[in-house]
Design an enzyme around this catalytic site. Structure first.
Site, PDB file in Angstrom:
ATOM      1  N   LEU C  64       4.416   0.369  14.406  1.00  0.00           N
ATOM      2  CA  LEU C  64       5.005  -0.710  13.633  1.00  0.00           C
ATOM      3  C   LEU C  64       4.150  -1.052  12.418  1.00  0.00           C
ATOM      4  O   LEU C  64       4.547  -1.851  11.580  1.00  0.00           O
ATOM      5  CB  LEU C  64       5.178  -1.949  14.519  1.00  0.00           C
ATOM      6  CG  LEU C  64       6.059  -1.689  15.751  1.00  0.00           C
ATOM      7  CD1 LEU C  64       6.038  -2.888  16.687  1.00  0.00           C
ATOM      8  CD2 LEU C  64       7.475  -1.381  15.310  1.00  0.00           C
ATOM      9  N   ARG C  65       2.992  -0.493  12.346  1.00  0.00           N
ATOM     10  CA  ARG C  65       2.072  -0.619  11.217  1.00  0.00           C
ATOM     11  C   ARG C  65       1.474  -2.009  11.042  1.00  0.00           C
ATOM     12  O   ARG C  65       0.793  -2.256  10.048  1.00  0.00           O
ATOM     13  CB  ARG C  65       2.746  -0.178   9.916  1.00  0.00           C
ATOM     14  CG  ARG C  65       3.104   1.302   9.864  1.00  0.00           C
ATOM     15  CD  ARG C  65       1.972   2.191  10.233  1.00  0.00           C
ATOM     16  NE  ARG C  65       2.091   3.550   9.724  1.00  0.00           N
ATOM     17  CZ  ARG C  65       1.230   4.510   9.946  1.00  0.00           C
ATOM     18  NH1 ARG C  65       0.159   4.275  10.669  1.00  0.00           N
ATOM     19  NH2 ARG C  65       1.421   5.714   9.431  1.00  0.00           N
ATOM     20  N   ASP C 306       7.876   9.009  18.231  1.00  0.00           N
ATOM     21  CA  ASP C 306       6.555   9.056  17.594  1.00  0.00           C
ATOM     22  C   ASP C 306       6.648   8.537  16.154  1.00  0.00           C
ATOM     23  O   ASP C 306       6.010   9.038  15.233  1.00  0.00           O
ATOM     24  CB  ASP C 306       5.981  10.487  17.603  1.00  0.00           C
ATOM     25  CG  ASP C 306       4.452  10.477  17.637  1.00  0.00           C
ATOM     26  OD1 ASP C 306       3.846  11.511  17.330  1.00  0.00           O
ATOM     27  OD2 ASP C 306       3.868   9.424  17.968  1.00  0.00           O
TER      28      ASP C 306
END
Lengths: 321, 176, 424
Positions: C64-65, C306
């Site tokens: 999700l950064r 991924d």
């Protein structure tokens, strides 16, 4: 997937690799180089073919030799040459590789001669130019990582053709660090494309790629066996990093098993020629007696290199973009 | 070679050997004794060799390929076969006769002169052509001319060398 | 809100349901299947004729950064991407900046995700502090904060002594350890699979042995300790065979494959396409074939995306310098459907890899539709094809090798806890 080096008509628009180039394209480049050889012998070593064109040497990896020969080639064609040594700090200003290219194209660059430490960098640039409809700007790969050094491959082919004429009856040995060598890969592709029946890769297992046979070569770990009956012996440069990377124990042991000495050269044909892309490590991959001997064509390679590069630049500049 | 069905008559071309003889006649006694003959590939090269035999004097023969000096490189690129320019004498101070088969726009001659001057500064340059077909686009004139022709723009006049060494003129092209 | 999802093909792999039926949702849960409950009146009816109605998908690996990489993507955009892809639950790896090795970070992430009211987020905690492979994290605290498992993400853990103790400590709290089988030394500096393609392209290579040696090490430690391990992103044929043998031996291991590796191989790198720069690398065609066989016969338990959004500046670089990873949340379902159609796998079997299997591995009550349980639902059209274009993707990551290609399966609506969070 269409070959990014050829335009819709099948003409060369970028020179990125010898792999996948039709034989007639390679032969055309070699034939075009022939008259350029004689220009070096004139007093005025220039022809006006690329007058008004700008050739940008983009070297992300240092190389005075290659850059100089490209500069000479471009200037002999009357092109304007701009050298950009970006070195290792290419992104130090935060500008990406493609941004740099866009800026230079805006400065009316006609041709980029690119050397980069990463395999595939010239392909990235050519794809970007093709995608953004600026295929009139041509890219010449002056060496990318381990992948390709097509002008070196071409000048090696030119040299072999000059001394041996017909590829279809030759045995060629390439000795040394093929794993890390873009010179070797390009030469192998060129030789197999032009119908050379036997190309041999000679070296220790640590310096040959796992799948090297799929390139179309025979593998020899014993140099004595590998040189038997060869018409051409190409010695590759051994870089000192290989000792540090646990690929080789020492330069001394390497020279003993894979260095070219007069005794080993005697196993090849009596009229075999010895080549080396340079710069040479005397006493590591090649004995001085051989490098300076009668069978060595290492210096002519340099002369032919300028003519071949002039031919490449001319053919690209003359293609409709 | 394709022709429009209603084209009146084929172009009347002179016989190449006879025209060559006329050209040699005009040159004999007019060219310098030690003039160098430089033929522009390929037709001019054959002509230069023949003229050197036909005209008394010391006339070494040189060959020039103008591919690298043409003004249409940008649009047409390099032609497939570039031959080697070979001038086995010193251009500096020499009297040179450029030899070409067909004089048309004058651009090939301009290129040849430019190339010649990269080898040195001649004392004098003259031009000998087998056929002058008019249609000049540059201020170039032949010093010695074999024959003059009026030819439609879409036709090419081509000199060829036959198996027995004789030269022949032909017209190629025409309306598509 | 009372919602009626009418006449869709209801597929629930866990309960073996595959029939046309209407799903009734109320108060965030499944109220009934087939027949309306007594006194029912719908606030909203979704006509699912011709569509598939299945449990919301569960993606066990989606980056999700946040925190730390907000310039690549944010929770807002990636959660949007998740529900647009029919994903209602996802697990995110700990390699954020800073890594998820502190309970406070985990709580903040869960809080942020909850407030967006989209998919459920299950963070995977760091196994070692800073993912450095030296000191253990406070796994008890992290578990209480919401971590469902512990992993090293892609960071190597070379010290087998530390690995063993980390595995044992995680087992103390009943959690699985998720490990990437990648030997840190063999793959060092490599960017492509060690085969014909890397040789031709002159790319530094990673041999298959990098995966098999790591698998052997992990299995040996599992035998010693009985710790439950989930293997992330299998990539080699030899690796699939080793997992098959380990399962036959009844070792407590599960594994997954990234959906891209079911479709692509090293040849797809073509002329150095940086979109194909992935970790693990795309391997040879025989490896791809073995992965497909492995997911079909159950050796590989589940498929994940991924999901890794990468900004254009970091992707459009020479292959070896390009940041690895591909965007995947919105392609998980289409690419799974594409694989299933090609290999003759039924829709329920394919969907099991995205619903019941991941739920079982995560140990969560999700991935199924049962009366009284959460109504996380995905409604999609299996026949609708669409072209992968940057404008169509909701993720900020537009980096995918499938750009410009047509894929099957369009999500029409997604419900999380009985609320419609996405509709197209």
């Amino acid at each position: 997937m269409r070959n990014p080096q050829l335009d819709a008509a099948g003409n060369l628009t970028h020179l990125l690799t010898l792999e996948g180039l039709p034989a007639e394209v390679i032969v055309r480049i070699l034939d075009t180089a022939v008259p350029f050889v004689s220009i070096a012998e004139r007093d005025v070593k220039k022809v006006p073919l690329l007058r008004g064109r700008s050739v940008f040497n983009l070297f992300f990896e240092n190389s005075t030799r290659t850059r100089t020969t490209f500069e000479i080639a471009a200037k002999r064609l009357s092109a304007d040459v701009i050298n950009l040594n970006i070195g290792a700090s290419s992104t130090s200003k935060g500008e990406t590789l493609l941004d740099t290219i866009d800026n230079l194209v805006a400065m009316n660059a006609d041709m980029f001669v690119v050397r980069h430490s990463q395999s595939g960098a010239p392909h990235l640039i050519a794809a970007h130019l093709n995608r953004t409809r600026r295929a009139h700007v041509h890219v010449v790969n002056a060496g990318d990582g381990r992948h390709a050094h097509p002008t070196q491959g071409l000048l090696d082919l030119f040299t072999i053709r000059h001394y041996k004429q017909d590829f279809r009856r030759l045995r060629v040995a390439i000795v040394g660090d093929v794993l890390h060598s873009r010179v070797a890969r390009s030469l192998i592709h060129g030789l197999t494309t032009l119908g050379t029946p036997e190309v041999r890769a000679i070296g220790p297992k640590t310096l040959l790629p796992t799948a090297v046979r799929t390139l179309g070569v025979q593998v020899h770990h014993d140099m004595h066996a590998g040189l038997q009956g060869c018409d051409v012996v190409v010695m590759l440069r051994l870089q000192s990093e290989r000792m540090r990377g646990a690929l080789l124990p020492s330069a001394g042991e390497y020279f003993k098993h894979y260095g070219l000495t007069p005794e080993k050269l005697a196993l090849a044909k009596p009229d075999a020629i010895v080549m080396h892309p340079g710069p040479m490590n005397r006493g590591v991959e090649i004995d001085s007696a051989v490098a300076d001997g009668a069978r060595s064509v290492i210096l002519p390679q340099v002369t032919f290199g300028i003519a071949v590069r002039m031919a490449v630049l001319s053919l690209l500049a003359g293609s409709a973009g | 070679m394709t022709r429009k069905a209603d084209e009146a008559t084929p172009v009347a071309l002179p016989d190449a050997e006879q025209t060559l003889a006329s050209l040699a006649d005009r040159m004999r006694g007019a060219v310098a004794f030690d003039a160098k003959f430089v033929g522009i590939y390929s037709g001019g090269a054959w002509l230069a060799e023949r003229l050197a035999q036909m005209i008394p004097g010391e006339h070494p023969v040189g060959y020039i390929d103008v591919s690298f000096y043409r003004d249409d490189f940008g649009s047409k690129g390099l032609k497939p076969e570039v031959k080697r320019t070979a001038l086995p004498f010193d251009v500096e101070g020499a009297t040179i006769v450029l030899v070409d088969d067909v004089l048309y726009t004058g651009r090939s001659v301009r290129a040849a002169i430019n190339e010649l001057f990269d080898f040195g500064r001649p004392a004098r340059v003259e031009l000998a052509v087998l056929v002058d077909r008019g249609g000049r686009e540059l201020p170039v004139e032949a010093t010695y001319t074999g024959a003059r022709l009026a030819v439609a723009r879409d036709l090419s006049i081509v000199l060829s060398r036959l198996a027995d060494g004789r030269l022949a003129l032909a017209a190629e092209g025409g309306h598509a | 809100m009372k919602i009626e999802i009418a006449n869709g093909r209801l597929i629930d792999p866990k309960h073996g349901v595959d029939r046309v039926a209407t799903l009734f949702v109320a108060a965030g849960k499944v109220a009934a299947i087939g027949e309306a409950p007594a006194g029912w009146s719908s606030k909203r009816t979704i006509d699912a004729t011709g569509l598939v109605v299945c449990p919301g998908l569960i993606d066990v690996a989606a980056r999700l950064r946040e925190p730390g990489f907000e310039y690549k993507a944010t929770l807002e955009s990636e959660m949007q991407a998740a529900v647009a892809g029919g994903v209602t639950s996802l697990a995110c790896p700990p390699d954020t900046d800073p890594p998820l090795d502190e309970p406070g970070l985990v709580q903040m992430l869960k809080h942020r995700a909850r407030s967006l009211n989209q998919a459920h987020v299950f963070p995977v905690g760091a196994l070692t502090v800073g993912l450095k492979g030296e000191e253990l994290t406070e796994m008890g605290e992290l578990a209480e904060a919401g971590c469902v498992a512990f992993s090293q993400a892609e960071a190597p853990l070379a010290d087998t002594g530390v690995l063993l103790r980390a595995m044992q400590y995680a087992a103390t709290f009943g959690h699985r350890v998720w490990l990437r089988p990648q030997d840190p030394h063999l793959g060092r500096g490599g960017v492509a699979h060690d085969g014909e393609v890397a040789t031709r392209l002159g790319l530094p290579a990673i041999p298959a042995a990098a995966e098999t040696i790591a698998l052997a090490t992990i299995f040996a430690l599992v035998r010693e300790t009985g710790v439950r391990v989930h293997l992330c992103r299998l990539s080699t044929a030899e690796g699939v065979a080793m997992v098959r043998a380990a399962k036959a031996e009844r070792l407590p291991v599960t594994c997954d494959v990234a959906v891209h590796h079911l479709h692509l191989c090293d040849v797809d790198i073509g002329w150095f396409d940086p979109q194909c720069r992935l970790v693990p690398p795309l391997r040879a065609t025989r490896d791809r074939a073995a992965l497909r066989a492995g997911i079909a016969d159950g050796t590989i338990d589940l498929v994940c995306s991924d999901h890794t959004p990468v900004d254009d500046d970091a992707k459009q670089l020479p292959f070896g310098e390009a940041e690895p990873g591909a965007t995947g949340l919105e392609l998980l379902l289409p690419l799974t459907l594409k694989w299933a159609a090609a290999d003759g796998v039924t829709l329920p079997a394919a969907l099991a890899r995205l619903t019941s299997q991941p739920a079982a591995m995560l140990g969560i009550d999700a991935g199924h539709l049962a009366v009284g349980h959460a109504a996380d639902v995905c409604i999609f059209d299996p026949e609708a094809h669409w072209t992968v274009e940057p404008a169509v993707l909701r993720s900020q990551g537009k980096n995918t090798p499938f750009l410009g290609l047509e894929v099957p399966g369009r999500v029409r609506a997604t419900l999380v806890a009985g609320q419609v969070v996405f509709e197209s």
